[in-house]
Design an enzyme around this catalytic site. Structure first.
Site, mmCIF file in Angstrom:
data_model
loop_
_atom_site.group_PDB
_atom_site.id
_atom_site.type_symbol
_atom_site.label_atom_id
_atom_site.label_comp_id
_atom_site.label_asym_id
_atom_site.label_seq_id
_atom_site.Cartn_x
_atom_site.Cartn_y
_atom_site.Cartn_z
ATOM 1 N N CYS A 126 0.837 -1.195 0.000
ATOM 2 C CA CYS A 126 0.000 0.000 0.000
ATOM 3 C C CYS A 126 0.876 1.251 0.000
ATOM 4 O O CYS A 126 1.801 1.377 0.794
ATOM 5 C CB CYS A 126 -0.939 -0.002 1.204
ATOM 6 S SG CYS A 126 -2.206 1.242 1.007
ATOM 7 N N GLY A 252 -7.811 -7.385 -9.707
ATOM 8 C CA GLY A 252 -8.479 -6.384 -8.889
ATOM 9 C C GLY A 252 -9.530 -5.618 -9.663
ATOM 10 O O GLY A 252 -10.678 -6.056 -9.799
HETATM 11 C C1 FMN Z 1 -9.950 0.734 -4.716
HETATM 12 C C2 FMN Z 1 -8.712 -0.092 -4.473
HETATM 13 C C3 FMN Z 1 -8.409 -0.498 -3.188
HETATM 14 C C4 FMN Z 1 -7.267 -1.268 -2.942
HETATM 15 N N1 FMN Z 1 -7.020 -1.712 -1.686
HETATM 16 C C5 FMN Z 1 -5.972 -2.551 -1.459
HETATM 17 C C6 FMN Z 1 -5.777 -3.153 -0.180
HETATM 18 O O1 FMN Z 1 -6.551 -2.963 0.755
HETATM 19 N N2 FMN Z 1 -4.690 -3.968 -0.034
HETATM 20 C C7 FMN Z 1 -3.827 -4.232 -1.067
HETATM 21 O O2 FMN Z 1 -2.874 -4.987 -0.888
HETATM 22 N N3 FMN Z 1 -4.011 -3.687 -2.280
HETATM 23 C C8 FMN Z 1 -5.062 -2.887 -2.508
HETATM 24 N N4 FMN Z 1 -5.287 -2.385 -3.754
HETATM 25 C C9 FMN Z 1 -4.395 -2.792 -4.857
HETATM 26 C C10 FMN Z 1 -4.966 -4.035 -5.568
HETATM 27 O O3 FMN Z 1 -5.019 -5.132 -4.674
HETATM 28 C C11 FMN Z 1 -4.130 -4.409 -6.795
HETATM 29 O O4 FMN Z 1 -2.821 -4.697 -6.370
HETATM 30 C C12 FMN Z 1 -4.076 -3.300 -7.831
HETATM 31 O O5 FMN Z 1 -5.356 -2.756 -8.053
HETATM 32 C C13 FMN Z 1 -3.503 -3.813 -9.165
HETATM 33 O O6 FMN Z 1 -4.280 -4.869 -9.663
HETATM 34 P P1 FMN Z 1 -5.357 -4.639 -10.850
HETATM 35 O O7 FMN Z 1 -4.629 -3.994 -11.998
HETATM 36 O O8 FMN Z 1 -5.855 -6.022 -11.185
HETATM 37 O O9 FMN Z 1 -6.410 -3.737 -10.306
HETATM 38 C C14 FMN Z 1 -6.401 -1.603 -4.009
HETATM 39 C C15 FMN Z 1 -6.712 -1.169 -5.299
HETATM 40 C C16 FMN Z 1 -7.855 -0.428 -5.541
HETATM 41 C C17 FMN Z 1 -8.171 -0.009 -6.951
#
Ligand code: FMN
Length: 351
Positions: A126, A252
């Site tokens: 994060c 995600g």
């Molecule tokens: C709205 C939102 C909230 C997220 N909250 C977390 C979280 O609580 N913990 C975490 O490890 N990553 C969090 N992420 C990151 C996602 O787990 C992920 O690593 C990131 O979105 C990239 O993956 P994607 O391209 O498939 O979205 C968050 C991402 C978004 C968009």
């Protein structure tokens, strides 16, 4: 001749699909298929996790991130315990913790393990200031491999369920402290490593650089490496697995408003054929199911859950006719009846 070629193609597709969907285990916890829902604060609630898990196409879901420090203080406990919303239908479930203090993290890990988590996941990815700068937790820990390792070691020693870590490529673009850290985490006894292939200073900007996932895969010998970042469909899963050799793929944003995405991906990897998204009426039913499941969380006041639903339901309407009408209605909803009314109005227009 043409027929033979088609058969060859089918055989090849089947052989490859076996690789892409090969399950993995983490100290006895089976992840089958190796497609995971990413933790997303404010979105990956128990309702959404249940919808993703519903037909068995998503092998593992992770809770929203939970503050280990907040668990120590009575005043912040009600809001924090509202995140302990998991249900048996979601198992196996990973609960994600963040924090920079090894003893607080160990205590928090014991608490979530006692509350039914199958896996403890440590957030080392994060980047938002509240967590990375103020608490020196999340991705900020990647600046100092020793501090990150101390947190991980304390958690591994505290619980007898698998511990995993979710990390970024590194803290600062181009400087990958995360790979040496991952090797230490493997030696400490972590059971899987998820790599979001961006540096912390990128936030969610730019494109994920999957080549770093390959470097992790080459550096890690004994535990699964899960790739994450910009995966939106079956072709992306196939490409990420082929290009990086990763053992699983975490998704995600592409799943938001599309909990059926995992079913579509599994279907396409198995058969070579795409699977259509639910028709509008089915989508409306899934939205209602999402709302009803959300309202079953009795750990927080009803009006708070309804407010949260306003944002959580919006992504269902990004890619549908007259979606903007539904999105406008959602920002005003006060009850489940309001959602039903808005859906009926929208369907009358969109169908
Ligand atoms: C709205 C939102 C909230 C997220 N909250 C977390 C979280 O609580 N913990 C975490 O490890 N990553 C969090 N992420 C990151 C996602 O787990 C992920 O690593 C990131 O979105 C990239 O993956 P994607 O391209 O498939 O979205 C968050 C991402 C978004 C968009």
């Amino acid at each position: 001749m043409w027929q033979r070629k088609t058969n060859d193609l089918v055989i090849n597709t089947e052989a490859r699909s076996k690789d892409f969907l090969t399950p993995f285990t983490m100290d006895g916890v089976l992840v089958d298929p190796p497609l995971l829902l990413a933790p997303m604060a404010g979105y990956s609630t128990h309702a959404f996790r249940q919808l993703c898990r519903a037909d068995g196409a998503c092998g593992l879901v992770t809770s929203e991130l939970i503050s280990s420090r907040a668990l120590q203080y009575r005043s912040s406990q009600p809001a924090t315990f509202a995140l302990f919303d998991w249900t048996p239908a979601e198992q196996p479930l990973a609960v994600q913790l963040f924090g920079a203090d090894p003893q607080e993290m160990a205590e928090a890990a014991r608490t979530v393990a006692a509350a039914g988590a199958a896996i403890v996941d440590i957030n080392l990815g994060c980047w938002v200031p509240k967590i990375a700068r103020k608490s020196q937790a999340g991705a900020a820990l990647l600046q100092d491999v020793g501090s990150a390792a101390a947190v991980v070691e304390a958690v591994v020693q505290a619980v007898n369920i698998p511990v995993t870590v979710k990390i970024r490529s590194g803290w600062q673009s181009g400087i990958s402290t995360a790979i040496p850290f991952a090797q230490i985490a493997e030696a400490i006894g972590v059971q899987a490593i998820t790599v979001h292939a961006r540096f912390a200073d990128q936030g969610l900007q730019g494109t994920a650089d999957w080549s770093i996932i390959r470097r992790f895969k080459e550096a890690i010998q004994t535990i699964p490496v899960i790739g994450n970042g910009d995966v939106a469909n079956a072709a992306d899963v196939r490409r990420m697995m082929m290009d990086t050799g990763c053992d699983g793929v975490m998704i995600g944003r592409a799943a938001l408003g599309h909990p059926w995405l995992f079913r579509q991906i599994v279907h396409e990897l198995r058969t070579g054929q795409p699977l259509s998204a639910p028709i509008l009426r089915e989508r409306a039913e899934i939205v209602m199911r999402h709302a009803q499941l959300a309202l079953q969380n009795d750990r927080q006041p009803l009006h708070k859950t309804v407010r949260e639903l306003r944002g959580q339901l919006v992504p269902y309407f990004h890619d549908v006719p007259h979606g903007a009408v539904m999105q406008q209605a959602l920002v005003r909803i006060e009850s489940v009846e309001d959602i039903q009314r808005a859906l009926t109005f929208w369907l009358a227009m969109a169908e």
